[in-house]
Structures are given as C-alpha cells and as structure tokens.
Design an enzyme around this catalytic site. Structure first.
Site, PDB file in Angstrom:
ATOM      1  N   LYS A 210       1.976 -96.573  21.764  1.00 24.81           N
ATOM      2  CA  LYS A 210       0.634 -96.260  20.492  1.00 24.81           C
ATOM      3  C   LYS A 210       0.542 -94.977  21.655  1.00 24.81           C
ATOM      4  O   LYS A 210       0.878 -93.777  20.228  1.00 24.81           O
ATOM      5  CB  LYS A 210      -0.462 -96.779  20.080  1.00 24.81           C
ATOM      6  CG  LYS A 210      -0.975 -96.287  20.445  1.00 24.81           C
ATOM      7  CD  LYS A 210      -2.566 -97.616  19.112  1.00 24.81           C
ATOM      8  CE  LYS A 210      -3.735 -96.218  18.946  1.00 24.81           C
ATOM      9  NZ  LYS A 210      -4.760 -97.485  18.964  1.00 24.81           N
ATOM     10  N   GLU A 216       4.683 -99.623  32.237  1.00 27.84           N
ATOM     11  CA  GLU A 216       5.482-100.081  32.682  1.00 27.84           C
ATOM     12  C   GLU A 216       6.309 -99.693  30.850  1.00 27.84           C
ATOM     13  O   GLU A 216       7.491-100.100  31.721  1.00 27.84           O
ATOM     14  CB  GLU A 216       4.604-101.485  31.791  1.00 27.84           C
ATOM     15  CG  GLU A 216       3.894-102.374  33.072  1.00 27.84           C
ATOM     16  CD  GLU A 216       2.346-101.962  32.711  1.00 27.84           C
ATOM     17  OE1 GLU A 216       2.587-100.948  32.433  1.00 27.84           O
ATOM     18  OE2 GLU A 216       1.518-102.404  33.119  1.00 27.84           O
ATOM     19  N   GLY A 271      -4.134-101.763  19.393  1.00 32.16           N
ATOM     20  CA  GLY A 271      -2.810-102.076  20.012  1.00 32.16           C
ATOM     21  C   GLY A 271      -3.140-104.098  19.857  1.00 32.16           C
ATOM     22  O   GLY A 271      -1.928-104.168  18.794  1.00 32.16           O
ATOM     23  N   ARG A 272      -3.937-104.913  20.293  1.00 36.86           N
ATOM     24  CA  ARG A 272      -4.114-105.954  19.591  1.00 36.86           C
ATOM     25  C   ARG A 272      -4.028-106.628  18.473  1.00 36.86           C
ATOM     26  O   ARG A 272      -3.965-107.952  17.602  1.00 36.86           O
ATOM     27  CB  ARG A 272      -4.880-107.109  20.367  1.00 36.86           C
ATOM     28  CG  ARG A 272      -6.320-106.554  20.360  1.00 36.86           C
ATOM     29  CD  ARG A 272      -7.342-106.875  21.255  1.00 36.86           C
ATOM     30  NE  ARG A 272      -8.849-106.107  21.643  1.00 36.86           N
ATOM     31  CZ  ARG A 272      -8.779-104.914  21.978  1.00 36.86           C
ATOM     32  NH1 ARG A 272      -7.903-104.556  22.786  1.00 36.86           N
ATOM     33  NH2 ARG A 272      -9.884-104.716  22.003  1.00 36.86           N
ATOM     34  N   GLU A 357      -8.890-110.116  25.161  1.00 35.54           N
ATOM     35  CA  GLU A 357      -9.609-108.704  25.512  1.00 35.54           C
ATOM     36  C   GLU A 357     -10.912-108.473  24.296  1.00 35.54           C
ATOM     37  O   GLU A 357     -11.201-107.285  24.671  1.00 35.54           O
ATOM     38  CB  GLU A 357      -7.876-107.920  25.353  1.00 35.54           C
ATOM     39  CG  GLU A 357      -7.895-106.613  25.316  1.00 35.54           C
ATOM     40  CD  GLU A 357      -6.990-106.012  25.792  1.00 35.54           C
ATOM     41  OE1 GLU A 357      -5.977-105.661  27.024  1.00 35.54           O
ATOM     42  OE2 GLU A 357      -5.668-106.319  24.891  1.00 35.54           O
ATOM     43  N   HIS A 388       1.837-134.347  26.827  1.00 32.72           N
ATOM     44  CA  HIS A 388       2.647-135.111  28.471  1.00 32.72           C
ATOM     45  C   HIS A 388       2.263-133.666  29.701  1.00 32.72           C
ATOM     46  O   HIS A 388       2.976-133.960  30.827  1.00 32.72           O
ATOM     47  CB  HIS A 388       3.924-135.154  27.891  1.00 32.72           C
ATOM     48  CG  HIS A 388       4.425-136.163  27.104  1.00 32.72           C
ATOM     49  ND1 HIS A 388       4.130-137.011  27.081  1.00 32.72           N
ATOM     50  CD2 HIS A 388       4.879-136.054  25.659  1.00 32.72           C
ATOM     51  CE1 HIS A 388       5.452-138.381  25.887  1.00 32.72           C
ATOM     52  NE2 HIS A 388       4.392-137.231  25.380  1.00 32.72           N
ATOM     53  N   LYS A 508      -5.497 -99.626  36.266  1.00 39.85           N
ATOM     54  CA  LYS A 508      -4.567 -99.421  36.100  1.00 39.85           C
ATOM     55  C   LYS A 508      -4.438 -97.749  37.104  1.00 39.85           C
ATOM     56  O   LYS A 508      -3.094 -97.999  38.041  1.00 39.85           O
ATOM     57  CB  LYS A 508      -4.537 -97.877  34.739  1.00 39.85           C
ATOM     58  CG  LYS A 508      -4.121 -99.556  33.587  1.00 39.85           C
ATOM     59  CD  LYS A 508      -3.804 -99.165  32.193  1.00 39.85           C
ATOM     60  CE  LYS A 508      -4.081 -99.717  31.391  1.00 39.85           C
ATOM     61  NZ  LYS A 508      -4.243 -98.394  29.809  1.00 39.85           N
TER      62      LYS A 508
END
Ligand code: G6Q
Length: 544
Positions: A210, A216, A271-272, A357, A388, A508
């Site tokens: 965005k 990253e 974003g999410r 978030e 399991h 950050k």
C-alpha cells in the site's frame, strides 16, 4: 471530534450481564441439552449459506438476550452504518473504512469526500481482469519472448496474508499451469527458497505494498529486481516482469515499474481488510476473474446480512458477542479456529492478523485507558492434525478455550471414505468437548480407579460449528466477512478503533536504528539497555 464514552463497565447492560454471569457461571452443557431436547436446532442459525450452530455454548436464552442488549446499548447498529456509509470512523488516521465498498455491486453509490468510490473500484477490478486473463492465457510475454508461468507476490502483513490464504484456500480453482509463490519475510531465505527453482524469464513479480515503503517488502522487491536482471540484463525487462499494487504511484515509478502496470487502491482500505482490492491480484490470476467475482459476491452477501439481519439472527454479531462473553466474563484468553479443511491451512494465520491487529488495543477510541479485556488471542490449525497435537489441552487442560469448528458438507477431492472420516472427527470433537466423559461411565466400563481421573473428560467446553456446503470462492468470501464483521462487533462494544495499528510502529523505528549499528564497519557506540547492547555486540562478533 472523537466521542467521549461512559465507561463500558458502568453501562447497566454490562452490569446486568455481570449479575447474569454470576448466576449461570456453573451451568453444564449436559444439563442444558437434557432440559431442552430441541436446543441443538433452536440455537442454530442457517443464513447466507452457512449453518451456524452455537448451541454448544455456555449460554441460555437470557444470555443471548442480554448480550444483544449490550450490543444495542453500545450503538453497534449506528457504528456499522457509519462504516458502510463511509464516515471517517478510523479517527486516529482520519480515514473512512470501506473494505465493504470493494465488493459493492457495480451500480451502488458509496460517497467518500463527495465522490462515489464504486466506479473506481470496478475500474481497478476490470484492469486486474485484463492482466489476469492475459497471464492465464499465456499471452503475457516476458522480455525474452517466453510466456509468464510463475507469479511471485512480494508483500507483508495485509499485503501477504490475504493473498496467500486465499490462494491456498482456492487452490482447487486455480490455474494449474501457473506456479504461485509468496514472499514476505525479510529473512533472505524466504526469497531464496521461493525462487530457487524459477526461471526469471518466465516469472512475474507482484510487488504488493500500500505504502511502497515497507522495509521488508522493498528489500525483497529490490532483491527480486537484482535476481531478475542478473539473467535478463536489460533494465527495460522490468516492465514485463514487475507489476505493482500500491497507493503510492511516485514510489512505484521510482522503483522502475511502469505506472501503467500499477493497480491502485485507496487509503480507506486497511491492509488486513484488503484482500478484495488489487492486493488480491495474485488471487485473481490464480482463480480467474469470474471466480474472483464469485468470491466478492460471497463477501457482499455477508456484508448485507450483517447490515440488515436482526442481532439475534446475525451471524457476525452472534459470533462477536459469544467471543466477548468468554473474553470478558469467563476470563478466556484465546479462541481456537479449527478448520476441517486442508485448503484452509493458512486461515488461522490470516485471522490472527485480522482479529489481533484490529482489537489488540488498550485505549478506547477517545484515548481512555481500558479496564476490561479486549481482543483475545486467535490461533489454530486444520483438523484433524490439531487433534494429534494440542487438542489434549483443550479437552483436559485447565484453560477454557472456545473453539470455532469450520467444515464443509461436500469435499473438493472425493477420495474413498476420507470426507466422512473428516466430518466424523469434527462432529466428534465438538461433542466430546461439550459433553465429555463422566467418571460413572468410565467405572461402568471397568476402568481402574487409578486411571479414572486421567480418563475423565469434564466436558462443558464451548464451541461453534460453522457448516457450509462446499469451499467455493463465494463460501470463502462469506467466511472471511463473517470474521471481519465479528471483529467489528467486538470493537464497537469495546469502543476501540479496530482499524489502526500503532502498536507495530515502535519496533519498526527501533529496527531502523539498530540496522546501521549492526552494519557499521567500526564498533558503534550503543545506547540501548544492557541486554540489547550485549545482544548486538554478540551478533557483530559472531556473524561471519
Ligand atoms: C495491516 C497493516 C499491515 C500492513 C503491512 C504492509 O492492516 O497495516 O499489516 O498491511 O505493514 O504494509 P504495506 O502494504 O504498506 O507494505
């Protein structure tokens, strides 16, 4: 202007719930079911192609009534309307919150700052469809004349989790001649492993960011550029091998991507909450524009249901309220999401960002410190694998962990008895959690005194079962929107802002400060705490 609220815990509706909790705290699911033979059908809502069974919860009819009253008192309906109408409800970032506009029908009108945003949404979808079809038809030709066969999405957080989850979830519908990879981590191994068997001549990178400034993503994108140019040589090749999804045209151009190959979105898409926007480009290439539209229709159906259904029949509202009931009254810390569907293996990870978030907040929207619990921890794995591994703790541990079971009546791969066995397990787990196995039953079976305590399942452990027909693109849309709006429901009651994420900033900033200290040629002067200083020194000494 932000609203000032009366403390949530002082609302009469909250107090009434507290009193009710004290009264029903010890209730037993066994007893509730025994007293009401129809409970299993009564406390289930079939809606929007979902069968939402919430009968195995520690609730009575009165609980639901009081929770609904709390939602009403908290102004949930008005808050939801404000979101759907495009009001700037993300007050700390002064933004509208309109992921619902991303799936609005073509003719709809949703105004932001005096402009109807729906035509622009559809223009981007159309542009995405052109690219998607070209790639799918082998007509997107790389710089050396070879058609594109590999798609690598580079993004992180909201620009990664949605795309990778949707790709995995809808893999059954994907173009099998194309290879999809997702690179997110700044750990170089993520990139290296993703491309190790790919030919740059046949590879298209989607740089999804965005802001187009995320450390990253930009690091990975630059590495991708170097990797591609090592073989393709000519910088002109970038135009054929890189496209961007971003709101930042300047940065995209600066990176060297032709802005004609940029797919835009808007600051009102968090974003999410962005998987229906151009961030979903990799999804559209994988499953094709028609399936993508089907997915959007699924989202839209759930949006409409959330907007219009009465709270007591409203799936996201019920889900949000049940989560709140355990979180705020029983002191439950987590919720397990357990899809009985291998295609949904990344769904819990996707939900972690969406839920945690969004509602992992410690102040209300007006900045007041909160004195009650907000967002629970979401986690999970597909069944039956989880059975399991960690289910032991859910069944017999000391913690209360409400579970969301997600299952589909029809398999996408019909193989012998597999699906019946899978479904037998999901039903069995919900049943075992709720009803357990009592001491007397064990004794009747002749279990030794010594083993009885170990083999006793107390039961009374709550779960929701969400049963859908088949994992189609539309079903996935419905499922994601169900959780989106359930997060909204909880956020509205807790009075937090589910749409900002200031909590990720500090780390950050500090990383930006530490990186040059790690890379400095001469020993840097460190002014962190003694632990951080020592770790930095040790790393500098030990790295090759
Ligand atoms: C999501 C967050 C965050 C964001 C990433 C990537 O809601 O805002 O996860 O999606 O930090 O940001 P960019 O898309 O700007 O690279």
């Amino acid at each position: 202007m932000t609203k000032t609220f009366k403390p949530l815990t002082s609302l009469p509706e909250w107090r009434t719930l507290e009193a009710h909790y004290r009264k029903v705290d010890g209730m037993q699911l066994r007893k509730l079911f025994a007293e009401d033979p129809k409970r299993g059908e009564r406390l289930a809502v079939p809606a929007v192609g979902m069968y939402f069974d919430y009968s195995k919860h520690k609730i009575t009819d009165e609980t639901v009534r009081l929770l609904v009253k709390l939602a009403e008192a908290a102004g949930l309906r008005a808050s939801a309307e404000a979101m759907f109408r495009g009001e700037k409800i993300n007050t700390t970032e002064k933004r509208a919150v309109l992921h619902t506009a991303l799936r609005a029908a073509k003719g709809a009108t949703i105004m932001v700052d005096g402009e109807n945003v729906v035509p622009a949404v559809h223009a981007v979808l159309d542009k995405m469809a052109l690219l998607a079809n070209k790639v799918r038809d082998g007509k997107w030709i790389g710089h050396t004349g070879k058609p594109i066969k590999n798609i690598v999405n580079i993004g992180i957080g909201g620009s990664d989790l949605g795309p990778v989850m949707a790709y995995e979830a809808l893999r059954h519908y994907s173009h099998r001649g194309l290879t999809f990879r997702f690179v997110s981590n700044v750990d170089g191994s993520d990139f290296a492993e993703a491309v190790q068997d790919l030919n740059p001549k046949e590879t298209l990178f989607i740089v999804a960011s965005k802001t187009f400034t995320t450390q990253e993503t930009m690091t990975n994108a630059n590495t991708a550029k170097e990797w591609a140019l090592r073989i393709l040589k000519d910088p002109e090749a970038i135009a054929k091998h890189f496209v961007a999804v971003s709101t930042n045209a300047d940065a995209v151009a600066k990176f060297g991507i032709d802005t004609a190959n940029m797919f835009g979105f808007w600051d009102w898409v968090g974003g999410r909450y962005s998987m229906c926007s151009a961030i979903g480009l990799s999804t559209m290439i994988a499953i094709g524009p028609e399936n993508f539209q089907e997915m959007l229709k699924g989202f839209r159906a759930m949006d409409e249901h959330f907007r219009t259904a009465p709270f007591e029949k409203n799936l996201p509202v019920l889900m949000g309220l049940l989560g709140l009931w355990y979180n705020n009254f029983f002191g439950a810390q987590t919720i397990a999401v357990l899809p009985y569907c291998q295609f949904l293996k990344r769904f819990p990870a996707y939900l972690q960002q969406l839920t945690m978030e969004s509602n992992g907040k410690r102040v209300t929207i007006d900045g007041t410190a909160i004195n009650y619990q907000t967002g629970p921890i979401y986690w999970g794995e597909p069944g039956t694998n989880g059975q399991h591994s960690f289910y032991q703790l859910i069944h017999q541990g000391t913690k209360l962990i409400p579970c969301d079971f997600i299952a589909f009546s029809k398999p996408l791969d019909r193989l012998g008895r597999h699906h019946d066995l899978l479904m037998a397990n999901v039903f069995a787990q919900a049943e075992a959690l709720a009803f357990g196995k009592a001491e007397q039953e064990l004794r009747k079976e002749g279990v030794s005194d010594e083993l009885v305590p170990h083999k006793t399942f107390k039961g009374n452990r709550p779960s929701t079962t969400i049963l859908m027909d088949e994992l189609t693109p539309a079903a996935l849309g419905k499922l994601v929107a169900l959780y989106e709006h359930s997060v909204f429901t909880q956020g509205a009651i807790w009075r937090v802002n589910p749409f900002d994420q200031w909590g990720v900033e500090l780390g950050k900033v500090l990383a930006g400060k530490i990186a040059p200290e790690l890379e400095a040629k001469t020993e840097p002067e460190l002014a962190h705490d003694s632990s951080t200083n020592a770790l930095i020194r040790r790393y500098r000494k030990n790295r090759a």
